[in-house]
Design a protein around this motif. Structure first.
Motif, PDB file in Angstrom:
ATOM      1  N   ALA A 227      -1.919 -14.637  40.917  1.00 14.64           N
ATOM      2  CA  ALA A 227      -2.567 -15.776  41.567  1.00 14.64           C
ATOM      3  C   ALA A 227      -2.673 -15.565  43.074  1.00 14.64           C
ATOM      4  CB  ALA A 227      -1.795 -17.048  41.261  1.00 14.64           C
ATOM      5  N   ALA A 228      -1.634 -14.993  43.669  1.00 11.97           N
ATOM      6  CA  ALA A 228      -1.646 -14.752  45.110  1.00 11.97           C
ATOM      7  C   ALA A 228      -2.706 -13.736  45.507  1.00 11.97           C
ATOM      8  CB  ALA A 228      -0.272 -14.270  45.556  1.00 11.97           C
ATOM      9  N   LEU A 229      -2.976 -12.802  44.610  1.00 12.25           N
ATOM     10  CA  LEU A 229      -3.912 -11.714  44.916  1.00 12.25           C
ATOM     11  C   LEU A 229      -5.359 -12.035  44.537  1.00 12.25           C
ATOM     12  CD1 LEU A 229      -1.703  -8.724  43.723  1.00 12.25           C
ATOM     13  CD2 LEU A 229      -2.362  -9.215  46.086  1.00 12.25           C
ATOM     14  N   GLU A 230      -5.607 -13.198  43.967  1.00  9.80           N
ATOM     15  CA  GLU A 230      -6.947 -13.526  43.478  1.00  9.80           C
ATOM     16  C   GLU A 230      -8.018 -13.387  44.551  1.00  9.80           C
ATOM     17  OE1 GLU A 230      -8.261 -14.162  40.641  1.00  9.80           O
ATOM     18  OE2 GLU A 230      -6.584 -14.544  39.282  1.00  9.80           O
ATOM     19  N   GLY A 231      -7.713 -13.812  45.768  1.00  8.66           N
ATOM     20  CA  GLY A 231      -8.714 -13.749  46.824  1.00  8.66           C
ATOM     21  C   GLY A 231      -8.735 -12.448  47.580  1.00  8.66           C
ATOM     22  N   ILE A 232      -7.852 -11.529  47.234  1.00 11.48           N
ATOM     23  CA  ILE A 232      -7.731 -10.262  47.948  1.00 11.48           C
ATOM     24  C   ILE A 232      -8.329  -9.107  47.171  1.00 11.48           C
ATOM     25  CG2 ILE A 232      -6.074  -8.579  48.883  1.00 11.48           C
ATOM     26  CD1 ILE A 232      -6.181 -11.128  50.491  1.00 11.48           C
ATOM     27  N   SER A 233      -8.099  -9.109  45.877  1.00  9.56           N
ATOM     28  CA  SER A 233      -8.422  -7.942  45.050  1.00  9.56           C
ATOM     29  C   SER A 233      -9.343  -8.312  43.889  1.00  9.56           C
ATOM     30  CB  SER A 233      -7.130  -7.342  44.490  1.00  9.56           C
ATOM     31  OG  SER A 233      -7.399  -6.361  43.507  1.00  9.56           O
ATOM     32  N   PRO A 234     -10.253  -7.404  43.515  1.00  5.94           N
ATOM     33  CA  PRO A 234     -11.056  -7.620  42.309  1.00  5.94           C
ATOM     34  C   PRO A 234     -10.248  -7.391  41.031  1.00  5.94           C
ATOM     35  CG  PRO A 234     -11.594  -5.509  43.290  1.00  5.94           C
ATOM     36  CD  PRO A 234     -10.662  -6.197  44.255  1.00  5.94           C
TER      37      PRO A 234
END
Length: 294
Positions: A25-32
């Motif tokens: 969830a934390a990486l949703e906006g960072i990584s595809p």
């Protein structure tokens, strides 16, 4: 981000599934690929491979070091630089910020080489121009087991990585790496002849704005190539005759909008050219040959 770390620490002793959910969830906006990133980082923190981690996840707890790794990824640092490894072809390569991270798109060069030599004698001498981590050369040597090869690069740091990869993959007796800078006179003296040349040169226009994950971490000298991204092709393509066997073949990776320009450079140098697309349908590889023994 404090709530993320609190959630992760709060679940340290309840198996890995909650930790992976929070990290994803934390990486949703960072990584595809947020779930994959989370799994790779957590497996690295645990010191085991990803498949083993997933198999044993209900019996494991996340180490505190995982939070540090996640913090680095949330700051746009690539997973490969955090873990120090990247899969390419069927190899696992060590990588550092001294080298570009090998990408699956570049495997189209190897597929083109396999197709070319499927009905011909196998190549015995292979060159990788701008070898970086050694990815293309070492993969080609795994495909053509009777061949030997040389990788060249202008970066001492890159050559250290490539040599370490060759040693680890038990190819050091078949792969040689040399520092050569093709922007300098006499760079190709003593090279060749080669049956197969592979090259993924810098080809990005200087003004192109890359994603922060790339621009802030990967070596710019291996990315940018002048106002139109063609500087290195202008040097390398005319020089192929100095070290490509007359019956040999060269495959160059290109940018999505460079096919016509690079083919024109090849025709001007007297080569037959052919464009190949990658699996996503994008222009990806130009073949150069003299039409001998086709």
């Amino acid at each position: 981000m404090g709530f993320i770390y609190g959630a992760i620490y709060g679940r340290m002793m309840t198996g890995l599934a909650p930790v992976l959910r929070e990290a994803t969830a934390a990486l949703e906006g960072i990584s595809p690929t947020p779930r994959l990133d989370a799994e790779l980082l957590l497996a690295h923190a645990l010191g085991i491979d990803r498949s083993a981690m997933l198999l044993l996840q209900h019996d494991l707890s996340a180490p505190e070091s995982f939070t540090d790794l996640l913090t680095r990824r949330l700051a746009d640092e690539p997973v490969a630089y955090i873990t120090g490894v990247q899969a390419f072809w069927d190899l696992e390569l060590c990588v550092t910020p001294n080298v570009l991270i090998p990408r699956a798109d570049s495997e189209a060069l190897l597929e083109a080489a396999m197709d070319w030599f499927s009905a011909k004698d196998q190549p015995m001498r292979i060159a990788d121009l701008g070898t970086g981590s050694g990815a293309l050369l070492l993969a080609a040597l795994s495909i053509f087991p009777d061949a030997v090869g040389i990788g060249i690069d202008a970066s001492a740091g890159a050559l250290t990585v490539a040599r370490d990869n060759a040693q680890r993959l038990r190819c050091a007796d078949r792969a040689r790496f040399e520092m050569r800078d093709w922007t300098q006179a006499g760079w190709s003296e003593g090279l060749g002849p080669f049956d197969l040349i592979l090259c993924n040169p810098p080809y990005i226009e200087d003004s192109f704005i890359l994603a922060p994950m790339v621009s802030a971490h990967e070596p710019h000298s291996a990315l940018f190539a002048g106002a139109d991204g063609l500087n290195d092709y202008r040097i390398l393509i005319p020089s192929l005759r100095d070290f490509l066997d007359p019956g040999g073949v060269a495959f160059f990776e290109i940018g999505y909008n460079q096919a016509d320009s690079v083919c024109a450079l090849g025709a001007e140098a007297g080569y037959l050219t052919e464009l190949r697309h990658d699996l996503a349908g994008n222009p990806r590889v130009i073949r150069f040959s003299l039409g001998i023994e086709e």
